[in-house]
Design a protein around this motif. Sequence first.
Motif, PDB file in Angstrom:
ATOM      1  N   LEU A   1       0.842  -1.196   0.000  1.00 43.76           N
ATOM      2  CA  LEU A   1       0.000   0.000   0.000  1.00 43.76           C
ATOM      3  C   LEU A   1       0.877   1.246   0.000  1.00 43.76           C
ATOM      4  N   ALA A   2       1.974   1.207   0.750  1.00 43.33           N
ATOM      5  CA  ALA A   2       2.907   2.336   0.764  1.00 43.33           C
ATOM      6  C   ALA A   2       3.602   2.480  -0.589  1.00 43.33           C
ATOM      7  N   ALA A   3       4.007   1.360  -1.177  1.00 45.00           N
ATOM      8  CA  ALA A   3       4.705   1.398  -2.460  1.00 45.00           C
ATOM      9  C   ALA A   3       3.851   2.019  -3.553  1.00 45.00           C
ATOM     10  N   LEU A   4       2.529   1.812  -3.466  1.00 40.51           N
ATOM     11  CA  LEU A   4       1.621   2.314  -4.497  1.00 40.51           C
ATOM     12  C   LEU A   4       0.946   3.628  -4.104  1.00 40.51           C
ATOM     13  N   GLY A   5       1.356   4.218  -2.979  1.00 37.47           N
ATOM     14  CA  GLY A   5       0.788   5.496  -2.571  1.00 37.47           C
ATOM     15  C   GLY A   5      -0.668   5.413  -2.160  1.00 37.47           C
ATOM     16  N   LEU A   6      -1.060   4.307  -1.543  1.00 36.39           N
ATOM     17  CA  LEU A   6      -2.462   4.091  -1.176  1.00 36.39           C
ATOM     18  C   LEU A   6      -2.727   4.251   0.323  1.00 36.39           C
ATOM     19  N   LEU A   7      -1.727   4.664   1.089  1.00 38.82           N
ATOM     20  CA  LEU A   7      -1.926   4.890   2.518  1.00 38.82           C
ATOM     21  C   LEU A   7      -2.543   6.263   2.762  1.00 38.82           C
ATOM     22  N   PRO A   8      -3.231   6.448   3.895  1.00 38.12           N
ATOM     23  CA  PRO A   8      -3.805   7.773   4.197  1.00 38.12           C
ATOM     24  C   PRO A   8      -2.725   8.833   4.356  1.00 38.12           C
ATOM     25  N   LYS A   9      -3.141  10.090   4.290  1.00 39.14           N
ATOM     26  CA  LYS A   9      -2.185  11.199   4.324  1.00 39.14           C
ATOM     27  C   LYS A   9      -1.407  11.275   5.628  1.00 39.14           C
TER      28      LYS A   9
ATOM     29  N   LEU B   1       8.320   5.799  -7.454  1.00 40.27           N
ATOM     30  CA  LEU B   1       6.919   5.884  -7.056  1.00 40.27           C
ATOM     31  C   LEU B   1       6.703   6.654  -5.761  1.00 40.27           C
ATOM     32  N   ILE B   2       7.698   6.698  -4.868  1.00 36.81           N
ATOM     33  CA  ILE B   2       7.528   7.441  -3.619  1.00 36.81           C
ATOM     34  C   ILE B   2       7.515   8.931  -3.932  1.00 36.81           C
ATOM     35  N   ASP B   3       6.474   9.608  -3.487  1.00 28.54           N
ATOM     36  CA  ASP B   3       6.268  11.040  -3.724  1.00 28.54           C
ATOM     37  C   ASP B   3       6.128  11.374  -5.205  1.00 28.54           C
ATOM     38  N   ALA B   4       5.703  10.392  -6.009  1.00 25.69           N
ATOM     39  CA  ALA B   4       5.488  10.645  -7.429  1.00 25.69           C
ATOM     40  C   ALA B   4       4.248  11.519  -7.629  1.00 25.69           C
ATOM     41  N   GLU B   5       4.194  12.211  -8.751  1.00 20.02           N
ATOM     42  CA  GLU B   5       3.044  13.049  -9.074  1.00 20.02           C
ATOM     43  C   GLU B   5       1.797  12.174  -9.267  1.00 20.02           C
ATOM     44  N   PRO B   6       0.615  12.723  -8.953  1.00 17.03           N
ATOM     45  CA  PRO B   6      -0.619  11.935  -9.078  1.00 17.03           C
ATOM     46  C   PRO B   6      -0.834  11.333 -10.463  1.00 17.03           C
ATOM     47  N   ASP B   7      -0.474  12.066 -11.531  1.00 17.03           N
ATOM     48  CA  ASP B   7      -0.699  11.518 -12.868  1.00 17.03           C
ATOM     49  C   ASP B   7       0.205  10.319 -13.144  1.00 17.03           C
ATOM     50  N   VAL B   8       1.411  10.308 -12.526  1.00 14.40           N
ATOM     51  CA  VAL B   8       2.301   9.157 -12.668  1.00 14.40           C
ATOM     52  C   VAL B   8       1.707   7.949 -11.960  1.00 14.40           C
ATOM     53  N   LEU B   9       1.225   8.155 -10.733  1.00 11.58           N
ATOM     54  CA  LEU B   9       0.629   7.057  -9.976  1.00 11.58           C
ATOM     55  C   LEU B   9      -0.638   6.540 -10.643  1.00 11.58           C
ATOM     56  N   ASP B  10      -1.417   7.432 -11.237  1.00  9.55           N
ATOM     57  CA  ASP B  10      -2.638   7.003 -11.927  1.00  9.55           C
ATOM     58  C   ASP B  10      -2.314   6.090 -13.103  1.00  9.55           C
ATOM     59  N   THR B  11      -1.177   6.338 -13.734  1.00 13.08           N
ATOM     60  CA  THR B  11      -0.759   5.500 -14.858  1.00 13.08           C
ATOM     61  C   THR B  11      -0.239   4.149 -14.379  1.00 13.08           C
ATOM     62  N   VAL B  12       0.493   4.164 -13.267  1.00 14.58           N
ATOM     63  CA  VAL B  12       1.094   2.927 -12.745  1.00 14.58           C
ATOM     64  C   VAL B  12       0.051   2.033 -12.107  1.00 14.58           C
ATOM     65  N   ARG B  13      -0.771   2.605 -11.222  1.00 15.97           N
ATOM     66  CA  ARG B  13      -1.767   1.806 -10.491  1.00 15.97           C
ATOM     67  C   ARG B  13      -2.861   1.325 -11.430  1.00 15.97           C
ATOM     68  N   GLY B  14      -3.019   0.036 -11.508  1.00 12.72           N
ATOM     69  CA  GLY B  14      -4.009  -0.542 -12.408  1.00 12.72           C
ATOM     70  C   GLY B  14      -3.480  -0.770 -13.804  1.00 12.72           C
ATOM     71  N   GLY B  15      -2.376  -0.077 -14.156  1.00 12.50           N
ATOM     72  CA  GLY B  15      -1.764  -0.260 -15.457  1.00 12.50           C
ATOM     73  C   GLY B  15      -0.544  -1.154 -15.345  1.00 12.50           C
ATOM     74  N   ARG B  16       0.594  -0.573 -14.880  1.00 14.69           N
ATOM     75  CA  ARG B  16       1.809  -1.369 -14.722  1.00 14.69           C
ATOM     76  C   ARG B  16       1.727  -2.304 -13.524  1.00 14.69           C
TER      77      ARG B  16
ATOM     78  N   PHE C   1      -7.426  -6.667  -3.643  1.00 11.46           N
ATOM     79  CA  PHE C   1      -7.549  -6.414  -2.209  1.00 11.46           C
ATOM     80  C   PHE C   1      -8.220  -7.594  -1.507  1.00 11.46           C
ATOM     81  N   GLN C   2      -8.099  -7.579  -0.166  1.00  9.84           N
ATOM     82  CA  GLN C   2      -8.510  -8.741   0.620  1.00  9.84           C
ATOM     83  C   GLN C   2      -9.983  -9.076   0.482  1.00  9.84           C
ATOM     84  N   ASP C   3     -10.845  -8.069   0.530  1.00  6.35           N
ATOM     85  CA  ASP C   3     -12.282  -8.323   0.615  1.00  6.35           C
ATOM     86  C   ASP C   3     -12.989  -7.775  -0.612  1.00  6.35           C
TER      87      ASP C   3
END
Length: 336
Positions: A56-64, A79-94, A99-101
């Motif tokens: 979750l930390a690696a993908l920037g999915l933890l709370p603020k 990926l750490i402190d990456a811009e939101p548009d970069v994370l949007d491309t990586v998450r679900g793409g690369r 998730f558990q439930d």
Amino acid sequence: MLDRFGSVADPLVEINGLTVAFDGVKVLHGIDLSVARGEAVGLVGESGCGKSVTWLAALGLLPKKASVSGNVRLGSTELIDAEPDVLDTVRGGRIAMIFQDPASALNPVLRLGKQVGEALALHGGLSGAAIRAEARRLFDLVGIPDAARRLDAFPHELSGGQNQRVMIAMALAGKPDLLVADEPTTALDATIQAQILELLTKIRRETDMALVLISHDLGVISQTCDRVCVMYAGRIIETAEAQSLFDEPLHPYTQGLIAALPPLEGVRRRLDPIEGNVPEPWNLPPGCAFAPRCPRRGEACDAGVPPLAWKAPGRFAACIKALQAEPVRPREPVYA
């Protein structure tokens, strides 16, 4: 095979020195982990050891409120402190994550076809009828019966196993290079669990996709993964190829986990549990975090935190007494 520094050659994803703290309390203490293309890596340990938080930390999915430091590189992308548009491309793409439930991960008021279609539009660039056709193909791929009709169903109309398959279809929509499966078989019966694991293995082999399988179930890990990382109290304390680790674990904690498994064949034996509990992050003991529960504890164990060190080719353990592998201690038979 890992080198003497614990890295794989030409890693797809490389995590270095990853730390996470909540309200000033550290829950991850410098995670180093590499995943190669096409590799299946298992992440095991008791609840609360940091398995899910790592990714979750690696993908920037933890709370603020979470404080994250270190490096997570996907190829040349940090990926750490990456811009939101970069994370949007990586998450679900690369990188995709299951998730558990599925009951809470799926939107209960949207039809399943629309939810899968959103991922196809965002990461696949599809539109119109092409989205529905591809969604149906994915449903067929993951073994959902009557796929065309299920596209118009809501999550509550499907069983837990079928919803888990929908989650896998959504994860595959972006054709990821890495799939992170967080307890993908939780709350599923044994038959459905076996089917889900077989499906993940088949897809990985056909697409050369890397897989990180997070689980507390050692049986699931042994059947699915090439390499295993054992976590305890926010640290990786042993890593090895799966067969080597299960045949001859080096760390006392890993030995305890395996000794607590019931035998599937032969004479029934008394289970040998690990005494005590995982320490709370704000109350870690000095030195080795496992020392209070360790049957081989010595004074030196309280002197400092042992590093994850090379012990043999492809074998690393964070224990000053793990220089020699020891077989799992025999358990007394149980007589009826």
